[in-house]
Structures are given as structure tokens and as C-alpha cells.
Design an enzyme around this catalytic site. Sequence first.
Site, PDB file in Angstrom:
ATOM      1  N   CYS A 401     -43.365 -55.425  19.580  1.00 11.15           N
ATOM      2  CA  CYS A 401     -42.090 -54.448  19.534  1.00 11.15           C
ATOM      3  C   CYS A 401     -42.050 -53.574  20.663  1.00 11.15           C
ATOM      4  CB  CYS A 401     -41.731 -54.057  18.124  1.00 11.15           C
ATOM      5  SG  CYS A 401     -42.951 -52.987  17.645  1.00 11.15           S
ATOM      6  N   HIS A 445     -42.689 -49.915  14.005  1.00 12.50           N
ATOM      7  CA  HIS A 445     -41.681 -50.627  15.004  1.00 12.50           C
ATOM      8  C   HIS A 445     -41.231 -49.795  16.167  1.00 12.50           C
ATOM      9  CE1 HIS A 445     -39.282 -54.001  15.684  1.00 12.50           C
ATOM     10  NE2 HIS A 445     -38.187 -53.386  15.410  1.00 12.50           N
ATOM     11  N   ASP A 461     -31.859 -53.310  18.957  1.00 10.00           N
ATOM     12  CA  ASP A 461     -33.288 -53.663  18.646  1.00 10.00           C
ATOM     13  C   ASP A 461     -33.620 -55.187  19.373  1.00 10.00           C
ATOM     14  OD1 ASP A 461     -35.682 -54.421  17.668  1.00 10.00           O
ATOM     15  OD2 ASP A 461     -35.198 -54.094  15.750  1.00 10.00           O
TER      16      ASP A 461
END
Length: 645
Positions: A401, A445, A461
Site C-alpha cells: 500500500c 495501511h 485510496d
Amino acid sequence: MPSLRRDQVGWLLAGAALTLAPHAGHLPPAISALCALLLVWRGLIAQRGSRLPPRTLLVVLAAGVVGSVLLEFHHFFGKEPGIALLAGLLSLKLLETDSLRDARAAVLLSLFMQLGQFLYQQDMAIAALALLGTLASIGTLLALQGRAEAVAPRALAALRLLLLALPLMLVLFLLFPRVQGPLWGLPADAYSAVSGLSDNMAPGDIARVSESAEIAFRAAFEGDPPPPAERYWRGPVLTRFDGRTWRPGPSRRHGQPFYRSSGPAYPYTLTLEPHNQHWLLALDFPGPAAGLAYGDDFRLLSREPVRSRLRLELVAHPATPVGLDENPRTLQEALKLPPGFNPRTRALGEQLRAAAGRADDIPALAIRHFRDSRLAYTLTPAPLGRDDVDSFLFDTRQGFCEHFAAAFVVTMRAAGVPARVVTGYQGGEINPVDGTLVVRQSDAHAWAEVWLATKGWLRVDPTAASAPRRIDGGLAAALPGSARLPLLARSDLPWLRALRDRMDAVNNRWNQWVLGYNPARQRELVASLGFGDTGWQSLIALMAGGCAVVMGGLTLWALRRVSTTDAIDRSWLRVCRRLAAAGHPRQAWEGPSNYASRLAREAPEAAAGLAPIAADYARLRYGPAPADAALLKRFHHSSRKFRPR
């Protein structure tokens, strides 16, 4: 001083082993191995009846322990070297212990080492291990002051003493004035074992955090929790980029939210594990909360580092628009790129800016490019070069991520859109046992925020473009079968997950009602008992009264036990009463042997048959070994048949 018996040495070794075993995971391997060898050596000495090593050898071994600690830590001050040094010295102490005085000193050192376990953790498992070590230490003290006895009766006697202490412990726990924070200054490395996010981010950092199954925090919602797509728990906000590492930018603190909350509200209780940082990992965007601070980057902050478990009552408003009137300096900071890095990504950003009709369209074009590039989501990406964003987007196309978020933000800045990286946690899993949302380190994350003039700061995201299951189902759903996933986060072992859920629920109860028993809860308890809002003076008075009641009850119980005779005493007292009725009472100071000897001289006819009864009673009551059944039967039979003439 008398030498120690073999059973006393055995209890000493058992207590030391149970004390040192929980520390093995924190001690350097060399220190752990040395302690084990020293304990085994002392056990062999006791078994063979050999002499203890000479004082000169012990001095050399002590110097070796000190040298090992110094070699490992390079100093003696702090939690880690202090515990290691005490562990070595406890093991060495047993090699010179052959007296009751030294043995009691070793027991006290074991009890002190058991307290040291709580510098690392305070969960139920550690409490159980400390209780087991305390039980062994109490058994050791009983062995030091009593005769030889089998292990099971000695352990039961120690357990009985612990149970007798429980009422007093409960009174002290409930009524001792609670102090929020430590009672003494902890060493500088007291929080070195805490895990979690850092205040900066480089490629691979969050992937390493995600390999841990430790719990980061829990959230208990009053109603339904927000959907998975809204479960973003904000941590560090990273604006400055030097070509490889992302760091926070300047941020001011506010005493109240500087935005107007709107949209659905989600009230919840956040139970945050200690991480030694200021950020509170709240759900976007928190409403007013007393005693907390609000950063310019919308983080919820504590005024002090979170060094103990923290319980907060919060309300989140995820749909709140924020940043419409953002400071121009903040926007300028969110556009900076280091010169000479990632030229291909810069070119991509310029292409997107040229292709977009307006600035609001650029983020969607970038997400489409990420999706069309078939970027792979993985915990084990290929190594990146100097221009890590270029390498990820155009060469390896594999990343976690933090790679997605960093690449997206660089692309946005190259396209003229202010953007920054936000790290924290995403998602969480509802525990079916107690209904709490559990967020683990494996849920760590990173995502992006972009600023648009018409909408303010918006969360984007980019990981969801390539791995949408990461948002809906967590890390295990996005990376099924990955060998680097934490065992407790695996989705292919339902029995293990069920066991984990039950353990988490029990630990949550422990955290809330034992470790979370803070001054506020103490005041609530005292008020519920009808004493109103009390200060520390009143608490001390209540505590003293409670302790007096407990001690009075225990004293009455002990006196009742003293006055209550067993079958052996009852048989002997029957014999004494019959002799007293015949005119030959026993004096208060006379033992059974002295009584029988006196009557044999003064009234031989009345004392006929008394001597064997008195001898049997003395053996049964004061003998060094447990009585056999035949002796007991003979004593009771003789005492019943005895009749003075």
C-alpha cells in the site's frame, strides 16, 4: 546457619525457573542460556550432595554476567540491561545459597523479577505466569520454615495462602487511590518494545508492520459500525518527500475541532494499545472530546505520548467536508517534489494534467491509469532502484500500500494537484464473541489525500484500484495463502480464528475491567456504593476500613481454626478429662510425655496404660513424618478404652 535440605533447594530452583522463564523472550539468548546452565548446575549439586563452587569462581562468573550484559547493551541503565543483569545475578545467587538467610534473599529477588514482567506486557497471560511464580515463591518460603513435605501438599498450602490474600487484594485494588500514569519514572527504554506505525514512511515500512498480528486498538460502536469503505483510522500525515522517505509537514494544534461536523455520526469507544506516540488513530473525522488536541491535518492527538492503554469515548463523522479554506502554505507544501527524482512519473502527471478538462478530473484519470497498468498488490515486492516510484509504476509493477500511495501522490503533485500520504489503519474485523471491532497491526495501511478547490481534502485510496478486496475483506482477503501473513490473520484456518476471537474477547474484558480501572471508574464505583464524589483522603479512609473488615474476618476465622480440635486432639483431651475427673489434672504447661512421666511417679495405678497413649499422641502430633494408618487406629482405640483406676 543450617544447610538447606534437598527439597528446599528444589523449591528454590522451581521458583527461580518459573520467574525467569517468561523473561526468556526478552533476554539476549546468551543471558538466557547462561541462566539455564547455572540453574541446572545448582540442581546437580543438590542431587549429588556436592559442595558449592568456591567464592573465587563465583566472582569470575559474576564478572562474566556483567561483561555479557555490557557487551550486549553497552550500558547498564534501562529496562533491558537491568532485567538481564538481575536474571544473571539471581541464577548466580542460587550457586552460593546454602543457608536460610540467603535462600530468603533469593526468594525476594524472584518476587522482584516477577514484577519486571509487567514492564513488557500486562495481559492475562503475563498475570497468570506471575501468579504461578508467586505461588512457587510462597511454597519456597513454606519449605524453608517447615519440615520436609511432598510437593502436592506444599503447593496446596501455598495456594491456600494466596486464596486467603484475595479479599485483601480486592479491597486494595478497588479502593487504593488510582494515579493516572506511572508512580515512578520509568527508564528511557521502557517503551522500546511497543510496535506500530512510525512518523515517517519509506518503501517496505508498512509491509513490515503488517506482518504482525498484534492488536493495535479496539472499537466498540454504540450502533452499527460504518461500512468497510469508511473505516479509515488516521495516523501520521506525511507531506514532505525527499525522493525516498515521507515525513510530516508543519502542523498546529487546536483545542477543539476547527471544522463543522456533518453527515452520519458513529459514537464509539476506542481502546488504544500503547504505541509511545501522540496520534490517537481515530476514525475520520472526530467530534469534540475533552482533553484532546486536533491537528491541522485532521489527526486526533493526545497531549502526552500514549504509553499505557487508553480508553476514549469518541464520535466520528466520516462524511464531513474538510479543508475548503486550507492555508496556502499547506497547499504549497503539498505540491513540492524533490528535483532529479522519478522523471517518468513526473511526465505521467503532466500528461494527465494536459488530458484533463479540469483539475477535479485528474485523480480519476490517475486511478484509471493505475488500474490499466495492472499493478500487483503483494507483501514481497521486487527491489526498487533510486527512483523507487518510477521503478514501481513502470518496471516491477509490484508493491504494497505504501508504494501505491506514494506513487499516486507524486503523480498528483506532478499534475499540479496538492496531495499527501496518510498512514494509519484500514478496516478491522468484528469479533463475533463480544461485537467489538478489532484492528491489528496487519491492518496498517497507507492512502492518499488530494485537495480540490471545490471539495477540499478528499481521500483517495489507489490500492483499492488494484486490490479492492483489501478494503472489503482486509489483508487476508487481498493476499490469500501468503506465507508472510500473520498466523492469526489467516483466513484458511477457521478453527484458529474462532479460538483467537474467544481469546480476544477475554483479553478485552481484562483490559476494560482490570487494566482499564482508572480514576474515573474508581469514582463511579465509590459513588455507586453511596459515598458520593470522594477525594483521596476519603478513599484512604474507605480502604483502611475495608482492610480492617477483611483482617478482622480473617482473624476470627484463624481463631476459630485454633479452637477447633481435630480427631487426634479430641481423643487426647478425652484421656486428660478422665484423669482430671479421677483427681489427676494435667497442668497447662505439661506436654504429653511430661504428664505421663509425672503420673507414673505420683499415681502409678491411675496412670497404668497412659505412657503408650502419650507416646503415640506425641508421634502423631509432633512427629517428623506423616503417621501411618495402623498407628492412628491404635491411638484412637487405646484412648477410647482408657479408664484411670
